[in-house]
Structures are given as C-alpha cells and as structure tokens.
Design an enzyme around this catalytic site. Structure first.
Site, PDB file in Angstrom:
ATOM      1  N   SER A  49      -5.653   7.056 -28.321  1.00  0.00           N
ATOM      2  CA  SER A  49      -7.055   7.469 -28.494  1.00  0.00           C
ATOM      3  C   SER A  49      -7.979   6.781 -27.481  1.00  0.00           C
ATOM      4  O   SER A  49      -9.129   6.473 -27.767  1.00  0.00           O
ATOM      5  CB  SER A  49      -7.531   7.167 -29.923  1.00  0.00           C
ATOM      6  N   GLY A  74      -8.301  10.644 -32.315  1.00  0.00           N
ATOM      7  CA  GLY A  74      -7.071  11.319 -32.705  1.00  0.00           C
ATOM      8  C   GLY A  74      -6.121  10.510 -33.552  1.00  0.00           C
ATOM      9  O   GLY A  74      -5.378  11.065 -34.371  1.00  0.00           O
ATOM     10  N   GLU A  75      -6.097   9.180 -33.377  1.00  0.00           N
ATOM     11  CA  GLU A  75      -5.163   8.353 -34.146  1.00  0.00           C
ATOM     12  C   GLU A  75      -5.644   8.118 -35.576  1.00  0.00           C
ATOM     13  O   GLU A  75      -4.843   7.901 -36.494  1.00  0.00           O
ATOM     14  CB  GLU A  75      -4.986   6.996 -33.461  1.00  0.00           C
ATOM     15  N   ALA A  76      -6.959   8.134 -35.770  1.00  0.00           N
ATOM     16  CA  ALA A  76      -7.531   7.726 -37.059  1.00  0.00           C
ATOM     17  C   ALA A  76      -6.938   8.451 -38.269  1.00  0.00           C
ATOM     18  O   ALA A  76      -6.653   7.822 -39.288  1.00  0.00           O
ATOM     19  CB  ALA A  76      -9.048   7.902 -37.028  1.00  0.00           C
TER      20      ALA A  76
END
Length: 908
Positions: free
Chosen positions: A697, A868-870
């Site tokens: 991210s 995006g990782e969250a």
C-alpha cells in the site's frame, strides 16, 4: 474437422472447426473475439460465460461440436459497445464493479441474460443467479456487482435515467474523493481491454509457444536431463535447459537485511543441480503450437535422487533436517523486539496471563486470470518482457543478472493484469520468458493453466505463533511475549521482510509498554512465500486479536471494553516504539460500538438450538510502505493538449490509473485542467521512471507524492509574474522546459527498525481498521456462514471513494476465505479454485458495510494514506471471535473448516 453454421452477435458465421475444441477457443483463437476470457478452464469461474440460445453457458468446457447449428451466440462484444453501452455495462462502471476487470465480461454477459429473463429481480435473485452460473470474482467482494445489476434493472424498467447516474462534481472541478469512474473501466466492461492471453492471441506469425517441464516432487538432486526424444517431436523448435542460460541462472532475492545468512542467489531460473519445490521449472519446450509443446514436455526425461521434503517450518527446523540450500541454514534470518522492561518478571506479577498457539496458513491468491506473458527482442536488441509484474523496475533488477543482461538491454512492461493480490511482487515467468527469447531469438508466449497457477506461484507465508499477554485485573496490558516462525518456502526473496512484519504488527493497535519477541524465517520445500495483501499482518493480527478475546474471557470483560481500554491514544507507542502517525482508533471504536451492541442483541435473539449466531470484532493496523527509507519518482510533461503523467505505479486492479489521475488532477487544479486532458503513460521500464513496486500500500503515498511534486514543478515553471499560466505554445516559444521530474523520499528520521531491538520508525503513514462480523454456526455440521460484516477504516483522505470502497469490500471477503475455507497445503487436493476454497457470491454476505474516519496524513499527498492492505489486516479474526461468541468453539489454526468447528463442538 466439421462445419458449423452459427449466429454470433447477430452475424451469421460459417466455421470450419475441430469438433473437440471448446467454444471459448474457437471464439478467441479463430475469431480473435478476446472479450470472452478463459480463467480456470474447468467451468468454476464463469469468466468464459457466453449466451447460447438464451442460456448462459461456460464456453471453456463446451466443445464446439455440442453447439447446435444455427445457434444464437452472444458474447460480450454483442452486449454493447463503447458508444452504445448496455445498461449493465453502464452500471458496472458507475458502481466500480470492474476492478481488475478480468471477470467483468463474464459477469456482464450473465447479468444481461438474467435481466432479459427477469427485469425486476431482488438482490437475492441476483446472488442466486451468479451462484448458479458460477460467476466468480476475487476483487470486489461481490456487493458492487449486485448493486450494478439492481441499477441496470432500474434503467431497463425506465425508473432511472442515464443522466441520474453521473455524480455531480463540486464547483472547483476537483475529482479528489469523488466517485469519478476509473479511466480503464470502459475498456473492461466492453471486453476491449487486452489482458496477457488476449495479446498472446494477437502475436505475430512465428511466435513460439512455450510449455514447461516441471518437477513432480518437492525436493531432489538432479542426476540428468535428457531432451533428445523431446527434440524430435513434431513442431518442436528447441528444448531449453539451464545449459542455454547465458547469465547466472539465478533470480536474486535482493537481500533486504545484512544479517540474513543467505546470499539471495538461491532461486534458479531453470533447475540445474536440485529441485526445491513441486513445480520447479526444469526445462522449457518451445514449439509452433501449444499442443506440440505440451506433447514434447512428456518426452523430457529427468533422473532424480529424491531427498527428504520438509513441508513446514517445524519439519525444516528439526535437528535431523538437512540444509535445503547447502551452506545456508534452514533458519536463515532472525528478528527480535526489545521494548521496555524485561517481561518475564512482569508476567510473574501480572494479575492475568493468557497464552496460546496460532497458525495462519498458505493462503492462495486465486486470481481469476492465470499467470501469462510474452517476450521478444526489439529493434534495439533489447529483450522486452510483457507480464503481470507489479514491480517492473524491481523485477528488471532481480532477473537481469540471471539472464546475462545489462539493465539497459532488458525492458519489462506490465500488461493489464487480471488481479494479483501480491503474488506478482515476485517474478514468476519473467525470467523464463527472457531465457526462451534469448535462446531462440524469436517471440515467445507462455500461459499457465490454472493447475500451474495454483501449484507454481507463491503463496502467503504461514506463521506459527506463540503469543502471551500479561494484564492487570482492570484489563490494562502490561507485557507481551511472542515467538513466531515464518515458513517462507525454498526461496529467500523478501522472506526477512515478511518475518519482520511480526515484529511490527503482533500486538499492534494497543499500548503494550513491555515486549520481548523472537521471530525467524525458515526455508522449507513447500510453495515459495510471496507477498499477499496484508503481508504479514493477517498472520500477526490474527494471533493478536483472538488472544485479546481470550484475555477478555479470562477477565470476565466484554471484548469491546478490553480493546477500548488499550487502543492507541496520544503518548502511546507501537510495538516498534514509535508514535502512531494519527490517533483515530478511539473514534473508529466509537463508530463501531452501536453496531456491535446491536449485532450482539440480534445474534442472541435469533440463535436457535441448531443454528447458533454470534458477533465478533477485531482491530487492524498496517503501514503504508516497504519500510523506510522509501521513495518514488514520477514525471509530468506539459503538452499541446494538456499534461502527460509518467510513472511506474503498477495496476493489478487496485486502481493505479485512478490514483494517478486523481492525484495529478488535484495538483493541477490551479491550471483549470480537465481530467480528460491528463494523459497517463504507465508501467514500461523503457518509458517511465522507477516509481517502485505496487505493494505494501505504498504507491498512493510514495508515488502519489512524486506525482504531486512533478505537477507542482510544472506549475511553478509555467506561471507568469501576474499569476496566470503560459500556454504550451508560449512555454515552447520562450525556450522554457516542458518536462518536469518529481522525486519523493521519506523525511529525515523515518529510518526503519533497528535489527537488534526491532525499535524504530518503519512507516511514515499507517492504515487503521475495525471489523465486526456476524455469523451463524450450524451445530450439526460445523459449517459457518458469515451473515454480515462491517469495516470501519482510517486510510486518510480518499483519492477516489469508488475505488477505495471496492478495495475494502474485496479485502473483507478475502478475509472470509482466509477464516473459513482458503488453503494450499495438500498438493494433491488443493489444485483449483473450488478445492482451494475461493468464496463464491453466496459465501459472502450481501450485508457488507464500509465506513470511514478520514484523518488527513501529514506525509500523504492531499492527506491520503495507503488503502489496499487495510481490509485484510484482521477481518478473519473477527469471524473466528464471532464463532466463539456463537457456540463457544475457539479456532486458533486456520482455516476454520466445518470439521474443525464440529470437533470443537463435540469436545465441549
């Protein structure tokens, strides 16, 4: 051969075909109608969906001889065009339903037939239809797809006008934070976006088709490789082995940390001395057709000496285990966290101590598009490789020495990519393509089938974690001890980095003043570890969050209350001893509280003797970056028609095109430029600067800042003394520059973690999240169904809400898969989408709700962090906690398959 008369998209066609060939291959191979995609090749994903005589069929398994004469066939090309979109295509764009876009044509064709049959479906009708027709999506979480179909139905019924769909932008003209449609959406919904296999169909005559000779064992010494019989097979141009590789025949892992005991040169391009894992490439057959190449593969004789295969970290760490890479110990990197006081005395004095073992396994990425690429030698004698790479400059550096090339003689271009979710952070087929192009001097094409995609691409690195908390009787955390082993498979690339994530995120989200932790990276013979969304945090936070529930139970305290007491507040520090970049966890939890209370009451009221319901929560934290120091570069050119932005922000569905457009447009607002006047040139190492890989991210922060700087440099250079701006013509006439460079580096003081203590400042910005899952457990079967999930996120300001929403929905549903079904452990069982546990639409809840706390980030462009990782930090932990709340069974080793839950119920 047979003659077939069919009507395709209203046009009568007479086809001369091999009756055994599939309809998909006729459409794509003979007619070049590449809007119809082939994903799994086993009728499991629906990417190949077309309509035949009013019925949706999966064309990848439908032999052309079974298609009736005069059949009416509708493909995506016949649904609508760029200038005359079908309502489904229009709604697909407006709802952000095309992320990577690979599955979009199949879904849209399927939805068209649904609406032809029933123009007034319920949401459940839509979900049932897609489940029945096996339409699968890995990106979106399915909710935006149902939203799109419901909107299309309203358009068809005349209850809504097209103009009602368009978002009204503010008077400033800014698109930042809006639902502006991503630039690539139109091509994706019309089937005109050419992915790798589509481009492969259109390669020039004489292009060689490649197939691999692969290991069918997991560990062995190679005695001999005999290609003589294969070389005599029809159509074979050359059988390529390690002897044909001009360089080092190794992919360098670019060792991240100096205390790594390996040298990073452990991964062969083509195996020469040893096989290290199932599927390792031993030889490449280059032939005139794919069929000829595959036939010759079976004639290559490889003599092996089978060695013990160590298929897990504990096995490879055993005293009698041999070194997988002779000279390098199987445990090749170690990390510690030393924060605060010694923890052993604190644990002895603590009012409450909890400890447990956890396992998060080898989650497969399961993109719908299998790995694919091609290569050729261009007019400047450069090897040009097209692939799904999400690190074009990174991969250039990783494979060039192995190929025997200088960097300026190697070009890597990213094709439109049908999702990667991180597996393409590692090079997969790039070096193989380069070797084949050099060895033959011809254009070459390689496409994996889905079995190869499953068995010969990287997977999430399993973590074996032992975690221990000490707390006061009031519930304040006093100390933490952790020990973890990361099973990273046989190749060391980025193994130390993912192991370090344990140091950074076990215990993250909470103020824990005293920590002692030890982690290690272990070489094994199972699938190599590659990046996967969340990269270390799903493993770390699963243990963190499930043990928090165990602590709450031991304290007799509500899990929410325990978390609320301990979440980050001003003055608190992370496990690495640094301050969080913002303090929003309390606000996130305040938003979560009424949802949680309502979910608990609802679960209690609706539980029955046979179907137990429960609610569970978890918190998530992740850093936006690849550890400091980090940076990026982008360019901005002033042109006659507007501005052109150049960068290497690779796109694998997350929306790099939209991120680039939104960021540059916001920076250029003073110029009054319209979004359509900004041209994007992206992801070709011969044309764009090194922006860094699209992983962790990092891109919205690092490359976003570089874009912003380039645009600001442009504005400064073209501004007149009176504050107005020179036109392009005026700039050129004055002999002033039109090309501007933006370089961004993390600020001073953000220097990563000390390798002895794990303390430091690894990221400039973080992402924060909270999840609430509602589940139902069938006590007779142990099967768990997720009824609803809420995610509350702080990822800073949003560059584009539509794109970020889609990321959140998709990541949350990937969390459902991680919790309940997804695995790649058994090489004989886990061989396709279904057996690996991909969630289909009825496995995901329609009640999927996303909300935000938007805290602007000091070091993010226009206040943005990564995103995006969250959504895959810890949703799986909330599901596991909800299962415990429902039926009392606590699963600590994923996935929570029905048989595991049932065993727990029987043990009560």
């Amino acid at each position: 051969m047979i003659k077939k008369h069919v009507i395709i998209n209203g046009v009568p066609q007479t086809l001369i075909v091999d009756g055994e060939v599939t309809l998909a291959n006729v459409l794509r191979g003979q007619l070049h109608m590449t809007g119809t995609k082939i994903g799994c090749g086993k009728a499991q994903c629906g990417a190949c969906s077309v309509i035949v005589d009013g019925k949706v069929i999966r064309s990848c398994v439908t032999k052309i001889k079974r298609v009736a004469d005069d059949a009416q066939i509708t493909t995506i090309e016949g649904v609508g065009t760029k200038k005359n979109l079908h309502p489904v295509q229009l709604a697909w764009m407006v709802h952000g339903a095309a992320q990577c876009g690979f599955c979009s044509p199949g879904f849209i064709v399927s939805a068209k037939q649904l609406l032809d049959d029933n123009s007034n479906p319920t949401r459940e009708d839509v979900r049932d239809w897609f489940q029945k027709h096996r339409n699968a999506c890995r990106c979106t979480g399915y909710k935006p797809l149902v939203d799109a179909v419901m909107t299309a139905a309203k358009l068809i019924r005349g209850e809504m006008k097209t103009e009602d769909l368009w978002e009204k932008l503010p008077s400033s003209g800014s698109i930042w934070g809006s639902n502006y449609i991503r630039p690539s959406a139109l091509a994706k919904v019309t089937g005109t976006c050419d992915f790798g296999a589509d481009l492969g169909v259109k390669m020039p005559c004489g292009t060689l088709q490649l197939k691999l000779v692969q290991a069918k064992v997991s560990h062995a010494n190679i005695i001999s490789i005999d290609t003589s019989e294969a070389e005599k097979m029809p159509g074979v141009y050359k059988v390529i082995t390690h002897k044909d590789v001009k360089g080092k025949n190794r992919i360098t892992g670019l060792i991240t940390f100096p205390n790594n005991k390996g040298d990073g040169w452990d991964r062969p391009i083509l195996c020469d001395e040893k096989v290290f894992q199932f599927g390792d490439a031993i030889a490449i057959v280059a032939a005139d057709t794919a069929e000829h190449a595959q036939a010759a593969v079976d004639k290559v004789k490889v003599e092996l000496e089978i060695l013990p295969a160590y298929m897990s970290a504990p096995a490879a760490m055993a005293d009698d285990a041999i070194e997988i890479h002779p000279g390098t110990p199987n445990v090749y990197w170690e990390t510690k966290v030393i924060k605060g006081e010694e923890t052993a005395p604190l644990m002895e004095k603590a009012d409450i101590v909890v400890q447990d073992d956890f396992y998060v396994g080898r989650q497969p990425h399961l993109p719908i598009e299998p790995d694919v690429g091609f290569a050729f030698i261009d007019e400047e004698d450069r090897v040009v490789i097209h692939s799904k790479s999400i690190g074009i400059h990174l991969h250039q550096a990783m494979i060039a020495p192995g190929l025997g090339l200088e960097l300026d003689k190697l070009v890597i271009v990213q094709n439109p990519a049908g999702g990667t979710f991180g597996y393409k952070f590692s090079p997969t087929i790039e070096a193989l393509l380069g070797v084949a192009a050099l060895a033959t001097g011809k254009p070459v094409f390689l496409e994996f089938d889905y079995y190869q995609q499953i068995t010969y691409t990287g997977k999430r690195s399993p973590f074996f974690i032992n975690l221990k908390y000490g707390a006061t009787k009031e519930g304040k955390l006093v100390a933490m001890e952790a020990d973890w082993s990361c099973d990273h498979g046989p190749y060391s690339e980025f193994g130390d980095l993912v192991t370090l994530r344990g140091s950074q995120f076990i215990g993250a989200g909470y103020m824990i003043p005293n920590i002692r932790s030890n982690g290690r990276t272990v070489c094994t013979n199972h699938a190599w570890g590659s990046a996967f969304r969340g990269y270390g945090s799903p493993q770390s936070l699963f243990a963190t969050e499930v043990l928090m529930d165990e602590l709450a139970e031991k304290l007799g305290m509500d899990p929410f209350e325990l978390r609320y007491k301990n979440v980050y507040r001003p003055g608190d520090t992370t496990p690495t001893g640094s301050e969080p970049d913002v303090h929003s966890m309390v606000e996130i939890m305040d938003k979560l509280k009424p949802l949680y209370d309502a979910a608990k009451k609802k679960a209690e009221a609706e539980s029955t003797a046979d179907k137990k319901r429960g609610a569970g929560i978890s918190l998530g934290v992740y850093g936006a970056g690849l550890d400091n120091p980090d940076g990026s570069e982008a360019w901005a050119d002033y042109t006659e028609t507007g501005v052109t932005i150049f960068n290497g922000w690779e796109d694998h569905g997350q929306g790099a095109d939209m991120g680039t457009l939104a960021t540059s447009h916001e920076a250029l607002l003073p110029l009054g430029i319209k979004p359509e006047q900004i041209k994007l040139v992206m992801n070709d190492t011969s044309k764009v600067p090194a922006s860094g890989p699209a992983g962790g991210s990092r891109s919205q922060v690092m490359t976003g800042n570089a874009i912003k700087i380039a645009c600001e440099e442009l504005l400064k250079a073209i501004q007149k003394p009176d504050g107005t701006y020179r036109t392009y013509g005026e700039q050129v006439a004055a002999g002033l520059p039109t090309h501007f460079v933006g370089k961004y580096s993390t600020p001073a003081g953000y220097n990563g973690c000390d390798l002895e203590t794990g303390q430091g400042v690894p990221f400039t910005t973080y992402m924060y999240a909270a999840f609430l899952s509602e589940v139902e457990v069938d006590v007779k079967t142990g099967k768990t169904k997720v009824l609803g999930m809420n995610g509350i996120f702080d990822v800073g300001t949003l560059a584009n809400k539509l794109v970020v929403d889609g990321q959140m929905f998709g990541g949350m549903v990937q969390g459902i898969g991680l919790a309940l079904s997804e695995d790649f452990e058994d090489l004989k069982k886990h061989i396709d989408l279904v057996s690996c546990g991909l969630p289909f639409i009825k496995d995901a809840p329609d009640k999927l709700v996303v909300d935000y706390v938007m805290t602007p980030r000091e070091h993010g462009p226009f206040g943005a962090s990564g995103a995006g990782e969250a959504p895959l930090t810890s949703p799986h932990a909330s599901i596991i906690n909800a299962i415990t709340n429902a039926c009392g069974v606590r699963i600590t080793k994923l996935p929570a398959l029905p048989e595991k839950v049932l065993a727990g119920l029987k043990a009560q």
